[in-house]
Motif scaffolding. Structure first.
Motif, PDB file in Angstrom:
ATOM      1  N   ALA A   1       0.825  -1.204   0.000  1.00  0.00           N
ATOM      2  CA  ALA A   1       0.000   0.000   0.000  1.00  0.00           C
ATOM      3  C   ALA A   1       0.863   1.260   0.000  1.00  0.00           C
ATOM      4  N   GLU A   2       2.181   1.109  -0.234  1.00  0.00           N
ATOM      5  CA  GLU A   2       3.067   2.262  -0.230  1.00  0.00           C
ATOM      6  C   GLU A   2       2.682   3.258  -1.321  1.00  0.00           C
ATOM      7  N   ALA A   3       2.716   4.542  -0.987  1.00  0.00           N
ATOM      8  CA  ALA A   3       2.395   5.578  -1.961  1.00  0.00           C
ATOM      9  C   ALA A   3       3.537   5.716  -2.962  1.00  0.00           C
ATOM     10  N   PRO A   4       3.225   5.981  -4.233  1.00  0.00           N
ATOM     11  CA  PRO A   4       4.284   6.233  -5.217  1.00  0.00           C
ATOM     12  C   PRO A   4       5.128   7.435  -4.809  1.00  0.00           C
TER      13      PRO A   4
ATOM     14  N   THR B   1       4.586  -8.881   4.944  1.00  0.00           N
ATOM     15  CA  THR B   1       4.292  -8.154   3.714  1.00  0.00           C
ATOM     16  C   THR B   1       5.331  -8.451   2.646  1.00  0.00           C
ATOM     17  N   ALA B   2       4.847  -8.795   1.455  1.00  0.00           N
ATOM     18  CA  ALA B   2       5.712  -8.913   0.283  1.00  0.00           C
ATOM     19  C   ALA B   2       5.509  -7.690  -0.602  1.00  0.00           C
TER      20      ALA B   2
ATOM     21  N   ARG C   1       7.483 -11.275  10.645  1.00  0.00           N
ATOM     22  CA  ARG C   1       7.124  -9.854  10.658  1.00  0.00           C
ATOM     23  C   ARG C   1       8.275  -8.986  11.148  1.00  0.00           C
ATOM     24  N   ALA C   2       9.449  -9.620  11.338  1.00  0.00           N
ATOM     25  CA  ALA C   2      10.641  -8.887  11.760  1.00  0.00           C
ATOM     26  C   ALA C   2      11.756  -8.952  10.724  1.00  0.00           C
ATOM     27  N   LEU C   3      11.765 -10.003   9.899  1.00  0.00           N
ATOM     28  CA  LEU C   3      12.807 -10.195   8.893  1.00  0.00           C
ATOM     29  C   LEU C   3      12.194 -10.128   7.502  1.00  0.00           C
ATOM     30  N   VAL C   4      12.879  -9.448   6.600  1.00  0.00           N
ATOM     31  CA  VAL C   4      12.443  -9.415   5.213  1.00  0.00           C
ATOM     32  C   VAL C   4      13.673  -9.634   4.341  1.00  0.00           C
TER      33      VAL C   4
ATOM     34  N   ARG D   1       9.092   1.389   8.540  1.00  0.00           N
ATOM     35  CA  ARG D   1       7.830   1.942   9.037  1.00  0.00           C
ATOM     36  C   ARG D   1       6.877   0.838   9.492  1.00  0.00           C
ATOM     37  N   GLN D   2       6.959  -0.314   8.871  1.00  0.00           N
ATOM     38  CA  GLN D   2       6.085  -1.419   9.239  1.00  0.00           C
ATOM     39  C   GLN D   2       6.565  -2.175  10.481  1.00  0.00           C
TER      40      GLN D   2
END
Length: 236
Positions: A23-26, A80-81, A124-127, A157-158
């Motif tokens: 949902a990140e804004a452009p 989140t991907a 939800r902590a590692l990406v 931010r997440q």
């Protein structure tokens, strides 16, 4: 940049929804617009950008494209991907991309030893930064770094605590590239050690790969192959 994609079970078990992953804004960066991919984006343009990426799993480019076309996203409990695209303004071609996803499959493999609640916390902590690619026509403008920076700010931010990744050992020129982006680059085949409240676990690396690690939270630090402070103060 590409990673071995052992992370496929999350795709098989996740519901498909007609909306983009992020949902990140452009955001505008010079002549480029960086935005989340949508089901309406041209799969051939994305395929062309993924083609030069060294994935160890040859099926991963088509999986990423399929996720984009169907609007697939992870169930919220798995994090989140994100697939970002960089497009020349105002209506020009897509000339860059970056893809990141929590290491859900690896965590599912660890579930028997760690327990499901802890694995869900880690998802939800590692990406993991799985791919960064820029078309030849857009190179030399810092676009790859801008894509990575966009992802870093989004996941910070997440509430994510660290971004991981990997590069092939036979491409040593990529190490300083990612060091500029704040990543620590491990030696070829060296495992990444995660210091958790319950103790240490190791994320092994193939001999042909080098782990990348970048702390995203103030309480997380890296030293000598160890990420310290993960999940400090967190509960399920």
């Amino acid at each position: 940049m590409g990673r071995a994609s052992r992370r496929r079970a999350e795709r098989r078990s996740a519901p498909r929804e007609p909306r983009p992953d992020s949902a990140e804004a452009p955001q505008v960066h010079g002549r480029h617009l960086i935005r989340p991919a949508t089901p309406d984006d041209d799969p051939e343009a994305v395929r062309a950008l993924l083609e030069p990426v060294d994935f160890l799993d040859d099926a991963m480019p088509e999986e990423i494209i399929d996720r984009m076309r169907t609007g697939w996203r992870l169930p919220p409990q798995f994090g989140t991907a994100t697939l970002l695209l960089a497009q020349e303004q105002p209506d020009g071609p897509v000339v860059g991309l970056a893809h990141a996803i929590p290491p859900v499959q690896w965590l599912m493999e660890m579930q028997a030893g760690l327990g499901r609640p802890l694995c869900l916390l880690l998802s939800r902590a590692l990406v993991e930064l799985e791919a960064v690619s820029v078309a030849d026509s857009a190179r030399g403008q810092g676009l790859g770094h801008q894509l990575v920076d966009h992802l870093v700010r989004s996941y910070t931010r997440q509430g994510y605590q660290a971004m991981l990744g990997g590069i092939h050992a036979h491409k040593p020129h990529l190490a300083p590239y990612y060091e500029v982006d704040g990543f620590h680059v491990l030696a070829s085949g060296a495992p990444l050690v995660l210091q958790l409240p319950i103790g240490r676990i190791q994320w092994p690396a193939d001999a042909s790969m080098r782990h990348l690690a970048r702390p995203l939270a103030s309480q997380v630090s890296y030293r000598a192959g160890v990420l310290n402070g993960l999940l400090a103060g967190r509960s399920s």
